[in-house]
Design a protein around this motif. Structure first.
Motif, short mmCIF file in Angstrom:
data_model
loop_
_atom_site.label_atom_id
_atom_site.label_comp_id
_atom_site.label_asym_id
_atom_site.label_seq_id
_atom_site.Cartn_x
_atom_site.Cartn_y
_atom_site.Cartn_z
N MET A 146 0.86 -1.17 0.00
CA MET A 146 0.00 0.00 0.00
C MET A 146 0.90 1.23 0.00
N ASP A 147 0.33 2.42 0.06
CA ASP A 147 1.14 3.63 -0.04
C ASP A 147 2.21 3.75 1.04
N HIS A 148 1.87 3.46 2.29
CA HIS A 148 2.82 3.64 3.37
C HIS A 148 3.06 2.38 4.18
N VAL A 149 2.45 1.27 3.80
CA VAL A 149 2.54 0.02 4.56
C VAL A 149 2.77 -1.14 3.60
N THR A 150 3.60 -2.08 4.04
CA THR A 150 3.83 -3.30 3.28
C THR A 150 3.47 -4.48 4.16
N GLU A 151 2.65 -5.39 3.64
CA GLU A 151 2.30 -6.59 4.38
C GLU A 151 3.16 -7.74 3.87
#
Length: 152
Positions: A146-151
Motif C-alpha cells: 500500500m502507499d505507506h505500509v507493506t504486508e
C-alpha cells in the motif's frame, strides 16, 4: 564457504589474499551472477522455498543494491518504490544537512532511501517492532503493498 574460511580450511597466498578460483564461482557482471544463482527467477519467485538456500554476498551496499534491482526488474509483478522520510525536525539544522547528501548515504543495517519492492519479493526483517512474534533477520515474502505500509 564463510565457515571454511573461518575454520582455516581455505589457504591464503603470500599477500594474505584468498584464491577465489578454488572456493566457488566468480562473476564479473551482476547479470551473470543473478542468472547463475537464480536461473529460473521468473517462474520460481512465487514459491516461498525457492530462495531459502540461496544468497548473494557482496562487499558493499552499492553492489547489493545493483544485484537486487537487477533481480527485481526481472519479476513480472508491479514494482512500488518506498522513499524514506526527508523532513528535518529542527529548523535550525536545515542548512547543516542537504537532503541530496543524506539520500546518497547508504549505511549498513538500514534500507536505502528508495526501496523498490514487488509482490512476492523476498525481504529480510532488519528491526522488529513486535518482538514476541518475529526475530530480526527473519525472511518474509511481500504479500501486499500500500502507499505507506507493506504486508509480508
Amino acid at each position: 564457504m564463510l565457515l571454511k574460511i573461518s575454520n582455516g580450511q581455505i589457504t591464503f597466498d603470500d599477500n594474505k589474499y584468498i584464491n577465489t578460483t578454488t572456493i566457488g564461482h566468480t562473476f564479473s557482471r551482476p547479470d551473470d551472477l543473478s542468472s547463475a544463482i537464480y536461473p529460473n527467477l521468473t517462474m520460481e519467485y512465487i514459491k516461498p522455498d525457492s530462495f531459502c538456500d540461496r544468497a548473494v554476498l557482496a562487499p558493499t551496499n552499492a553492489a547489493v543494491n545493483t544485484v537486487n534491482y537487477d533481480l527485481l526488474s526481472q519479476l513480472p509483478s508491479q514494482e512500488l518504490c518506498y522513499r524514506s522520510l526527508d523532513t528535518i525536525i529542527e529548523l535550525d539544522q536545515v542548512t547543516q544537512f542537504l537532503t541530496e547528501f543524506l539520500y546518497s548515504k547508504d549505511p549498513p543495517g538500514l534500507p536505502p532511501h528508495e526501496l523498490h519492492l514487488n509482490v512476492s519479493y523476498h525481504v529480510i526483517l532488519l528491526c522488529n517492532p513486535n518482538v514476541p512474534t518475529l526475530c530480526n533477520g527473519t525472511r518474509l515474502v511481500v504479500k501486499q503493498m500500500m502507499d505507506h505500509v507493506t504486508e509480508a
